[in-house]
Design a protein around this motif. Structure first.
Motif, PDB file in Angstrom:
ATOM      1  N   ASP A   1     -31.848 -27.217  17.366  1.00 16.94           N
ATOM      2  CA  ASP A   1     -31.639 -25.910  16.731  1.00 16.94           C
ATOM      3  C   ASP A   1     -32.124 -25.849  15.289  1.00 16.94           C
ATOM      4  OD1 ASP A   1     -30.425 -25.251  19.091  1.00 16.94           O
ATOM      5  OD2 ASP A   1     -28.369 -25.332  18.314  1.00 16.94           O
ATOM      6  N   PHE A   2     -32.281 -27.016  14.642  1.00 17.16           N
ATOM      7  CA  PHE A   2     -32.617 -27.040  13.221  1.00 17.16           C
ATOM      8  C   PHE A   2     -33.660 -28.117  12.922  1.00 17.16           C
ATOM      9  CE2 PHE A   2     -28.127 -25.844  13.697  1.00 17.16           C
ATOM     10  CZ  PHE A   2     -28.110 -24.604  13.065  1.00 17.16           C
ATOM     11  N   ASN A   3     -34.209 -28.045  11.722  1.00 16.68           N
ATOM     12  CA  ASN A   3     -35.052 -29.127  11.215  1.00 16.68           C
ATOM     13  C   ASN A   3     -34.160 -30.011  10.348  1.00 16.68           C
ATOM     14  OD1 ASN A   3     -37.264 -30.711  10.668  1.00 16.68           O
ATOM     15  ND2 ASN A   3     -38.072 -29.380   9.073  1.00 16.68           N
ATOM     16  N   VAL A   4     -34.095 -31.298  10.661  1.00 15.90           N
ATOM     17  CA  VAL A   4     -33.171 -32.226  10.007  1.00 15.90           C
ATOM     18  C   VAL A   4     -33.959 -33.398   9.428  1.00 15.90           C
ATOM     19  CG1 VAL A   4     -31.132 -33.673  10.328  1.00 15.90           C
ATOM     20  CG2 VAL A   4     -31.402 -31.591  11.700  1.00 15.90           C
ATOM     21  N   PHE A   5     -33.744 -33.679   8.144  1.00  9.54           N
ATOM     22  CA  PHE A   5     -34.494 -34.773   7.521  1.00  9.54           C
ATOM     23  C   PHE A   5     -33.771 -35.249   6.270  1.00  9.54           C
ATOM     24  CE2 PHE A   5     -36.101 -30.635   6.283  1.00  9.54           C
ATOM     25  CZ  PHE A   5     -35.975 -30.664   4.901  1.00  9.54           C
TER      26      PHE A   5
ATOM     27  N   LEU B   1     -19.306 -29.357  12.017  1.00  8.73           N
ATOM     28  CA  LEU B   1     -19.839 -30.652  12.436  1.00  8.73           C
ATOM     29  C   LEU B   1     -19.641 -31.690  11.332  1.00  8.73           C
ATOM     30  CD1 LEU B   1     -21.434 -32.508  14.332  1.00  8.73           C
ATOM     31  CD2 LEU B   1     -23.544 -31.578  13.349  1.00  8.73           C
ATOM     32  N   ALA B   2     -19.903 -31.303  10.083  1.00  8.91           N
ATOM     33  CA  ALA B   2     -19.722 -32.229   8.963  1.00  8.91           C
ATOM     34  C   ALA B   2     -18.280 -32.711   8.896  1.00  8.91           C
ATOM     35  CB  ALA B   2     -20.118 -31.552   7.654  1.00  8.91           C
ATOM     36  N   GLN B   3     -17.338 -31.804   9.138  1.00  8.27           N
ATOM     37  CA  GLN B   3     -15.925 -32.200   9.127  1.00  8.27           C
ATOM     38  C   GLN B   3     -15.629 -33.204  10.243  1.00  8.27           C
ATOM     39  OE1 GLN B   3     -13.958 -28.231   9.118  1.00  8.27           O
ATOM     40  NE2 GLN B   3     -13.151 -28.840   7.127  1.00  8.27           N
ATOM     41  N   GLU B   4     -16.216 -32.979  11.404  1.00  8.77           N
ATOM     42  CA  GLU B   4     -16.019 -33.898  12.526  1.00  8.77           C
ATOM     43  C   GLU B   4     -16.591 -35.283  12.214  1.00  8.77           C
ATOM     44  OE1 GLU B   4     -17.823 -32.112  15.911  1.00  8.77           O
ATOM     45  OE2 GLU B   4     -16.532 -30.334  15.872  1.00  8.77           O
ATOM     46  N   LEU B   5     -17.717 -35.306  11.488  1.00 10.24           N
ATOM     47  CA  LEU B   5     -18.394 -36.562  11.171  1.00 10.24           C
ATOM     48  C   LEU B   5     -17.838 -37.225   9.909  1.00 10.24           C
ATOM     49  CD1 LEU B   5     -22.095 -35.486  11.878  1.00 10.24           C
ATOM     50  CD2 LEU B   5     -20.641 -36.918  13.322  1.00 10.24           C
ATOM     51  N   GLY B   6     -17.021 -36.493   9.162  1.00 16.30           N
ATOM     52  CA  GLY B   6     -16.416 -37.065   7.966  1.00 16.30           C
ATOM     53  C   GLY B   6     -17.338 -37.155   6.766  1.00 16.30           C
ATOM     54  N   VAL B   7     -18.247 -36.171   6.626  1.00 12.85           N
ATOM     55  CA  VAL B   7     -19.154 -36.160   5.482  1.00 12.85           C
ATOM     56  C   VAL B   7     -19.018 -34.847   4.718  1.00 12.85           C
ATOM     57  CG1 VAL B   7     -20.863 -37.746   6.445  1.00 12.85           C
ATOM     58  CG2 VAL B   7     -21.059 -35.299   6.919  1.00 12.85           C
ATOM     59  N   HIS B   8     -19.356 -34.885   3.438  1.00 13.72           N
ATOM     60  CA  HIS B   8     -19.354 -33.689   2.623  1.00 13.72           C
ATOM     61  C   HIS B   8     -20.504 -32.768   3.047  1.00 13.72           C
ATOM     62  CE1 HIS B   8     -16.858 -36.211  -0.040  1.00 13.72           C
ATOM     63  NE2 HIS B   8     -16.387 -35.068  -0.496  1.00 13.72           N
ATOM     64  N   CYS B   9     -20.298 -31.481   2.811  1.00 16.91           N
ATOM     65  CA  CYS B   9     -21.298 -30.493   3.204  1.00 16.91           C
ATOM     66  C   CYS B   9     -21.439 -29.467   2.083  1.00 16.91           C
ATOM     67  CB  CYS B   9     -20.854 -29.805   4.499  1.00 16.91           C
ATOM     68  SG  CYS B   9     -21.986 -28.544   5.124  1.00 16.91           S
TER      69      CYS B   9
ATOM     70  N   LEU C   1     -25.105 -37.859  15.171  1.00 16.12           N
ATOM     71  CA  LEU C   1     -25.491 -36.453  15.267  1.00 16.12           C
ATOM     72  C   LEU C   1     -25.699 -36.056  16.732  1.00 16.12           C
ATOM     73  CD1 LEU C   1     -28.092 -36.050  12.370  1.00 16.12           C
ATOM     74  CD2 LEU C   1     -25.779 -35.110  12.445  1.00 16.12           C
ATOM     75  N   PRO C   2     -25.157 -34.929  17.149  1.00 16.17           N
ATOM     76  CA  PRO C   2     -25.353 -34.479  18.532  1.00 16.17           C
ATOM     77  C   PRO C   2     -26.784 -34.002  18.744  1.00 16.17           C
ATOM     78  CG  PRO C   2     -24.174 -32.823  17.270  1.00 16.17           C
ATOM     79  CD  PRO C   2     -24.268 -34.023  16.382  1.00 16.17           C
ATOM     80  N   ALA C   3     -27.226 -33.990  19.974  1.00 21.95           N
ATOM     81  CA  ALA C   3     -28.609 -33.621  20.295  1.00 21.95           C
ATOM     82  C   ALA C   3     -28.933 -32.198  19.870  1.00 21.95           C
ATOM     83  CB  ALA C   3     -28.849 -33.796  21.796  1.00 21.95           C
TER      84      ALA C   3
END
Length: 270
Positions: free
Chosen positions: A176-180, A98-106, A169-171
């Protein structure tokens, strides 16, 4: 009487120079003399918490730390986990794609490998520096087993790039995770049951301390649940509006001894 005080570090316990002031150290020592548990609650690993733990003389039997935003609750002296709620390699691979699709480092944290990433960045180097740990370059898709333990995953980039990615970010990710966000340039992704609030309540229960006897101080989005869960939730004046809105009390800034002033008011009754 408050018996447990959970403290965020950056923007809360630390001033802007990443220092704990003498007034704050003295106030915490006075609270501990009354039998109050002082618990550092941070997104950092235990290794990154060693300097402030030593500075505050908190590496003793019966002292605990909420590390990785509560994913690991550990004994400050032995490093033994009281509670563990983490991800798997399969989660890391999914989030890496997903990070690759969004163009951000992971990047991610592994119990066995430490800080891992496919490519370093200024923010990966910042994370390694503040936690005094090495960076391990790996390919998540080929070098990580699906069942390998992963503590947390982070999307990292300058705020303008990261915020653009967050808007896309997709729904499923929040299902599935806690995101903050823990900083303008850090988006943290953990097990869906992990947050500082859940960690605080779990540790309080473990120590037979009532929720009403807990106090928490913080400033950022990853402190929201902890401040909301505590018997007394204290936001820093320099905190984000979302956190200040749900706090029971807003203290002074981290550069003006806000933590010390809150403890003096509500614990030491000064």
């Amino acid at each position: 009487m408050y018996k447990l005080i959970a403290l965020d570090m950056d923007g809360t316990l630390f001033n802007s120079d990443k220092q704990i002031t003498d007034r704050t150290k003295e106030t915490l020592a006075q609270a501990r003399a009354l039998g109050v548990k002082i618990v550092l609650a941070s997104g950092r690993p235990l290794a990154g918490l060693q300097p402030p733990l030593k500075e505050l003389d908190l590496i003793h039997e019966g002292e605990y730390v909420l590390s990785f935003n509560g994913a690991l609750i550990v004994d400050a002296k032995t490093g033994e986990a009281v509670s563990k709620c983490i991800l798997k390699g399969s989660d890391y691979k999914k989030l890496f794609k997903l990070a690759q699709e969004l163009g951000v480092h992971c990047q991610a944290f592994s119990p066995s490998r430490g800080l891992i990433t496919n490519e370093t960045s200024q923010y990966t180097e910042h994370e390694a520096s503040i936690n005094q740990i090495d960076i391990n370059i790996i390919n998540p898709l080929t070098d990580i087993a699906d069942e390998e333990d992963i503590i947390k995953v982070m999307f990292i980039d300058p705020p303008e790039i990261l915020d653009e990615a967050i808007a896309k970010l997709p729904a499923w990710i929040k299902e599935d995770f806690n995101v903050f966000k823990s900083a303008p340039f850090f988006l943290e992704i953990t097990h869906k049951d992990v947050d500082k609030g859940a960690g605080l309540l779990h540790l309080a229960d473990y120590l037979n301390i009532k929720q009403s006897e807990t106090m928490a101080c913080g400033d950022q989005g990853n402190d929201y649940t902890m401040i909301k869960a505590a018997g007394l939730g204290v936001a820093m004046e320099n905190g984000i509006d979302k956190v200040k809105a749900i706090a029971d009390y807003v203290t002074d800034t981290n550069d003006n001894d806000g933590v010390a002033k809150a403890i003096e008011k509500f614990v030491l009754n000064k």
